[in-house]
Design a protein around this motif. Structure first.
Motif, PDB file in Angstrom:
ATOM      1  N   LEU A  14      -9.313   5.789   4.918  1.00  0.00           N
ATOM      2  CA  LEU A  14      -9.137   4.299   4.651  1.00  0.00           C
ATOM      3  C   LEU A  14     -10.255   3.465   4.156  1.00  0.00           C
ATOM      4  N   ALA A  15     -11.526   3.736   4.914  1.00  0.00           N
ATOM      5  CA  ALA A  15     -12.568   3.036   4.440  1.00  0.00           C
ATOM      6  C   ALA A  15     -13.159   3.483   3.347  1.00  0.00           C
ATOM      7  N   GLY A  16     -12.989   4.763   2.888  1.00  0.00           N
ATOM      8  CA  GLY A  16     -13.236   5.469   1.321  1.00  0.00           C
ATOM      9  C   GLY A  16     -12.265   4.775   0.351  1.00  0.00           C
ATOM     10  N   ALA A  17     -11.066   4.440   0.823  1.00  0.00           N
ATOM     11  CA  ALA A  17      -9.993   3.917  -0.057  1.00  0.00           C
ATOM     12  C   ALA A  17     -10.470   2.269  -0.471  1.00  0.00           C
ATOM     13  N   ILE A  18     -10.795   1.702   0.518  1.00  0.00           N
ATOM     14  CA  ILE A  18     -11.099   0.354   0.580  1.00  0.00           C
ATOM     15  C   ILE A  18     -12.433   0.185  -0.287  1.00  0.00           C
ATOM     16  N   ALA A  19     -13.579   0.967  -0.091  1.00  0.00           N
ATOM     17  CA  ALA A  19     -14.684   0.943  -1.160  1.00  0.00           C
ATOM     18  C   ALA A  19     -14.544   1.095  -2.757  1.00  0.00           C
ATOM     19  N   CYS A  20     -13.495   2.217  -2.858  1.00  0.00           N
ATOM     20  CA  CYS A  20     -13.437   2.714  -4.264  1.00  0.00           C
ATOM     21  C   CYS A  20     -12.312   1.242  -4.724  1.00  0.00           C
ATOM     22  N   ALA A  21     -11.503   0.774  -3.960  1.00  0.00           N
ATOM     23  CA  ALA A  21     -10.717  -0.424  -4.651  1.00  0.00           C
ATOM     24  C   ALA A  21     -11.470  -1.513  -4.785  1.00  0.00           C
ATOM     25  N   LYS A  22     -12.330  -1.816  -4.017  1.00  0.00           N
ATOM     26  CA  LYS A  22     -13.571  -2.940  -4.174  1.00  0.00           C
ATOM     27  C   LYS A  22     -14.157  -2.569  -5.520  1.00  0.00           C
ATOM     28  N   SER A  23     -14.432  -1.572  -5.877  1.00  0.00           N
ATOM     29  CA  SER A  23     -15.249  -1.143  -6.816  1.00  0.00           C
ATOM     30  C   SER A  23     -14.483  -1.214  -8.278  1.00  0.00           C
ATOM     31  N   GLY A  24     -12.857  -1.454  -8.137  1.00  0.00           N
ATOM     32  CA  GLY A  24     -11.877  -1.554  -9.262  1.00  0.00           C
ATOM     33  C   GLY A  24     -11.312  -0.310  -9.730  1.00  0.00           C
ATOM     34  N   LEU A  25     -11.273   0.748  -8.724  1.00  0.00           N
ATOM     35  CA  LEU A  25     -10.647   1.747  -8.932  1.00  0.00           C
ATOM     36  C   LEU A  25      -9.213   1.863  -8.159  1.00  0.00           C
ATOM     37  N   ASN A  26      -8.355   2.505  -8.819  1.00  0.00           N
ATOM     38  CA  ASN A  26      -6.897   2.611  -8.434  1.00  0.00           C
ATOM     39  C   ASN A  26      -6.921   3.870  -7.571  1.00  0.00           C
ATOM     40  N   VAL A  27      -6.434   3.370  -6.407  1.00  0.00           N
ATOM     41  CA  VAL A  27      -6.207   4.362  -5.073  1.00  0.00           C
ATOM     42  C   VAL A  27      -4.999   4.678  -4.579  1.00  0.00           C
TER      43      VAL A  27
END
Lengths: 407, 110
Positions: A14-27
């Motif tokens: 979940l923390a990984g998904a949040i960091a990816c999404a904050k950077s503008g990636l689709n997760v």
């Protein structure tokens, strides 16, 4: 199509998904369990600050944050294969195949079993099973139980069972054999408990941690170890008793225990049967890494990290392009560290995807620093030599991959 | 087995909706959104199947989907993990059964 598929919706995923999404990636996140949170869900302990660490609340917080960032979270999805094809990763699930250029494997850990006669009887379960049944499903696992295996996880969950009003009659060791190994040797168990004595399951051990570091004192201590054990919040920890058999016809009815000497050798004629309606086996945790193995990732056996771990850098890349790892799959540590590693992995993926222009390196360095800080302040440390295990993997990465990747 | 309704730290369970389901032909109550394994244990049922070969009883072991010990038949679908499957209204759950072993029987008859 998603940019990133995260396998495992626990603290790291979940923390990984949040960091990816904050950077503008689709997760997209997939998880086998009925709700997100992974093993964080069952956790419940008091921090050194006196505050309660409530895994259910932490899971909800992460879940909400991920949802706000439009992360697609799918529960009840099992992944059975992971394969690269035409620069993309195929994630094969029981609900079809997902495809993405980046995959974060955050599958966590599983428990080492300690088989003994009678262990297949209904009512015998892993210590983690009892935790989930108690804190997540809120169903009592029994009226009176025995825990086999004395380690950090066993003490943490003993406390949780007691909180829920479940009686644990005693904690004993497994019989010493090739499978239980040092978990069946009182002296070795004592040594590992003393290393973790800041958790202080009992005044005896807290006292011991200061005075019993020397081998000979430890031996003397074990010889004087009270026959009925030392009480941990009312439950005797019996380092001089071993479980030799679990008794019962259709379910657990009792446990046959024998007295053991300081090395774990059974004292003949000392066997007694104690009544119980449930038994928890606490064999410790190992990284659950099969999916990275199927994907073709090389492994290294590092006992300080809990067993075989996939090769990975400090920024959570594996040697396979686009494949990242975080959390207990990289080594057994607490949920807070898993979260910090997840953030690191997410930022690392963002960097490889060309996101976070200008600031990404700084963010990544900050995340790495945070992992070290959280580790230093960890209330629960499963292996006292964790730092040396982490250093070994970092060195291995430097030696094998660092130069080739920079080219 | 008893449900943990009041918990000193986790609090009181909110009133959840009760549904009914079947296990081996008997009707039991469950809370919605809980697993088959949790619902059965709350009803005092530990034995989820008989070992296919030996016929000895089996129940949950890991409770999180790793060990495959809790496999049951759900609405005619065999080998479903009770610990990962949410119980639904009127679901028909059957315990796993011992399989016939013709060779073993022949050996026993000799």
């Amino acid at each position: 199509m998603s940019d990133v598929i995260v396998i495992g919706g626990g603290p790291a995923g979940l923390a990984g998904a949040i960091a990816c999404a904050k950077s503008g990636l689709n997760v997209s996140v997939v998880d086998e369990f009925i709700k997100p949170g992974g093993r964080l869900l069952g956790q419940l302990h008091r921090e050194p600050s006196g505050e309660w660490w409530n895994g259910i609340k932490e899971s909800e917080r992460l879940h909400q944050e991920a949802r706000k960032l439009s992360v697609d979270i799918r529960c009840g999805v099992s992944v059975y294969n992971l394969e690269k094809e035409n620069q993309l990763w195929n994630v094969y699930t029981n609900q079809g195949t997902l495809t993405a250029p980046f995959v974060l494997v955050a599958t966590g850990a599983a428990e080492y079993p300690i088989p003994l006669p009678g262990w297949t009887l209904p009512g015998v379960m892993s210590i983690g099973a009892a935790q989930v049944m108690t804190n997540v499903h809120r169903v009592q696992v029994g009226k009176k139980g025995v825990i086999i295996g004395a380690n950090i996880l066993a003490f943490a969950i003993l406390n949780e069972l007691q909180l829920a009003g479940i009686t644990v009659d005693r904690i004993v060791l497994p019989e010493r054999n090739q499978i239980s190994q040092t978990a069946g040797e009182p002296e070795e168990v004592m040594k590992s408990l003393l290393n973790a004595a800041h958790l202080a399951p009992s005044p005896f051990l807290r006292f011991g941690s200061r005075f019993m570091r020397r081998d000979w004192i430890r031996k003397v201590g074990l010889n004087f170890y009270p026959k009925n054990g030392v009480k941990i919040n009312g439950t005797p920890l019996q380092l001089r008793k071993a479980a030799v058999e679990i008794i019962g016809k259709d379910h657990v009815e009792g446990v046959r225990l024998a007295d053991i000497d300081a090395n774990g050798t059974i004292i003949a004629g000392s066997e007694t049967i104690y009544e119980a309606d449930f038994v928890c086996i606490a064999g410790g945790l190992y990284p659950l890494a099969e999916l990275t193995a199927i994907a073709g990732c090389p492994f290294q056996y590092i006992p300080e990290l809990g067993g075989h771990v996939p090769h990975h850098s400090e920024t959570m890349e594996t040697p396979l392009k686009g494949l990242f790892v975080a959390g207990n799959i990289t080594g057994i540590e607490s949920g807070k560290i898993a979260m910090a590693q997840g953030t690191t992995a997410g930022l690392s993926i963002a960097k490889h995807a060309g996101k976070g222009a200008g600031t990404i390196d700084e963010q990544l360095q900050q995340a790495l620093k945070n992992v070290r800080t959280v580790r230093r302040h960890a209330a629960i440390q499963f292996n006292p030599e964790i730092d040396s295990g982490r250093s070994r993997m970092n060195q291995l990465w430097e030696d094998l991959y660092a130069t080739s990747i920079e080219q | 087995m008893t449900r943990i309704i009041d918990h000193p730290i986790l609090g009181k369970l909110d009133d959840r909706e009760i549904i009914t389901f079947q296990f081996d032909g008997n009707t039991y109550e469950a809370y919605e959104n809980e697993t088959i394994a949790a619902a059965l244990l709350a009803n005092g049922i530990r034995k989820l199947r008989a070992h296919e070969g030996s016929g000895t009883p089996r129940g949950i072991y890991c409770n999180i989907g790793h060990c495959m010990e809790c496999r049951v038949t759900v609405n005619d679908q065999a080998n479903v993990r009770a610990c990962l499957t949410v119980v639904k209204k009127n679901m028909v759950v059957e315990s796993g059964k011992q399989h016939p072993n013709i060779v073993k029987r022949l050996v026993e008859q000799q």
